[in-house]
Design a protein around this motif. Structure first.
Motif: not given
Length: 441
Positions: A58-62, A117-119
């Protein structure tokens, strides 16, 4: 007419060169091609990092909390560009920490450029910009919350934080970087294994366990807990016999010797058991690295029970078992098993499967032997399987290229002579020869 054609050809050639340069500039602004010619591609993203990125489905937002002044934002963006090329759904954004200092204090931002980092509603923080730190953070995102690994202490076990040769400090410190938390478990201070424990490690106790400690371990197994038991050659201590009985395992009273396999690798001690082939199991699937096990206790299945028992460490057919301290071998010949995985339906309603690993050697993960071949990589696979992180088992092993050049004194003297005298003298000779040729001409 010929002069006109010659000029036309010159202008046409110049135009084609200009068009070619524009085409190259256009293509390079939209497509990049990077070639790494360094040894083992050490300047590129490691296979381990690519494998971790592949596990993130899935997407990872940094989010980087970097000051817009200076080059820090450009440095961070350039560093992460390699990751974004490998995984396009990594999204990088920047926040100016000076605009809202109170919010930064609430978030705990203390380093300029710190990354969060958000996942999948999970979060990891990073304040060091290098591949190893970022890959460890991504692996923790795959793993989820930190896993609590309790190491039994108080009876002479190998210490999880120790620096002695027999301790496990180096290996455990590496595990903690990837989302595991090691805690001591002393049964003189507690009567039970804490409920939040994900795994208990019993690493070669040198003294007899108390009856309370044995009961606590049996209760932990009975409640569905996962266990790693590392034992050593010799007669099994009576305090550990109930544990062996509960696991349907026999620790044979002797140790393995394998002179032929040891000699093939240049090992002088036949008690050093090298392995390059492994029985098929969830832990060793696709594992091809050579491992080294000193002073191994052979194991056997005591009886058929509710445990599904699978051997994953097995000696060569040339190995034999001898009594500890004896030079005469018994009639028991190889191949002999010394590592088992055990699994069964978990008695705990919160887990579907209970897992146990028993190995007849505790030294292969110690500070002294961890660097031999694939010992560390195998240890990581064992812990991943025991903790239920099956998707991490097949990650490529961490390995650093050899950056050390060993030079003897004679070789150093030769190199010094070559660079200080021979090469400058050769350049002077070449220069003198060229000057002489020009004067003659």
């Amino acid at each position: 007419m010929q002069t006109l054609l010659r000029r036309l050809n010159s202008w046409l050639f110049a135009l084609l060169v200009l068009l070619g340069g524009l085409a190259i500039g256009y293509l390079t602004s939209r497509h990049d091609r990077v070639a790494d010619w360094t040894y083992r591609s050490r300047a590129s993203m490691s296979p381990e990092t690519r494998a971790v990125l592949a596990k993130l489905d899935g997407p990872v937002d940094i989010v980087s909390y970097a000051n817009p002044q200076g080059d820090l934002r450009q440095t961070i963006a350039a560093f992460l560009q390699t990751y974004i090329r490998a995984k396009p759904d990594i999204h990088l954004s920047f926040v100016d920490p000076q605009k809202d200092p109170a919010a930064m204090r609430n978030l705990g931002i203390t380093v300029d450029g710190e990354l969060i980092l958000h996942y999948r509603q999970r979060e990891q923080r990073l304040d060091a910009l290098n591949e190893r730190s970022l890959t460890n953070a991504l692996e923790r995102l795959v793993r989820g919350s930190d896993r609590i690994v309790a190491f039994v202490t108080g009876d002479g076990e190998r210490r999880a934080d120790g620096v002695a040769n027999a301790d496990l400090g180096t290996f455990v410190s590496q595990l903690e970087q990837s989302g595991m938390r090691a805690v001591p478990l002393n049964f003189s201070q507690t009567a039970t294994v804490p409920e939040q424990t994900d795994l208990v490690v019993l690493a070669s106790p040198q003294a007899s366990l108390s009856s309370a400690a044995t009961k606590a371990l049996l209760d932990y197994l009975g409640n569905g807990g996962n266990l790693l038991w590392l034992t050593d050659p010799g007669n099994l201590d009576p305090s550990l016999q109930p544990l062996a009985d509960a696991l349907d395992i026999r620790v044979l009273p002797g140790e393995l010797i394998d002179p032929s396999s040891s000699a093939a690798l240049g090992l002088k001690d036949p008690r050093m058991i090298p392995l390059g082939d492994y029985p098929p199991s969830a832990i060793t699937r696709g594992f091809t690295l050579t491992t080294l096990f000193p002073e191994v206790a052979p194991l056997a299945e005591a009886r058929k029970g509710e445990w599904q028992l699978t051997p994953f460490l097995r000696s060569s057919p040339q190995a034999t078992m001898q009594s500890v301290g004896d030079t005469q071998t018994n009639a028991l010949k190889g191949p002999l098993d010394f590592g088992f995985t055990l699994s069964r339906l978990s008695p705990s309603p919160t887990k579907s499967e209970q897992r146990v690993v028993v190995i007849g050697n505790g030294d292969f993960l110690s500070n002294s032997y961890l660097g031999n071949g694939g010992n560390r990589a195998l240890g990581e696979r064992i812990f991943d399987w025991l903790l239920g992180d099956d998707e991490l088992i097949n990650l490529p092993s961490r390995s650093a290229p050899d950056r050390v050049l060993t030079v003897s004194q004679s070789e150093l003297s030769l190199l010094s002579f070559a660079f200080i005298l021979a090469i400058p003298a050769l350049l002077l000779l070449i220069g003198g020869f060229i000057t002489w040729r020009r004067r003659r001409a």
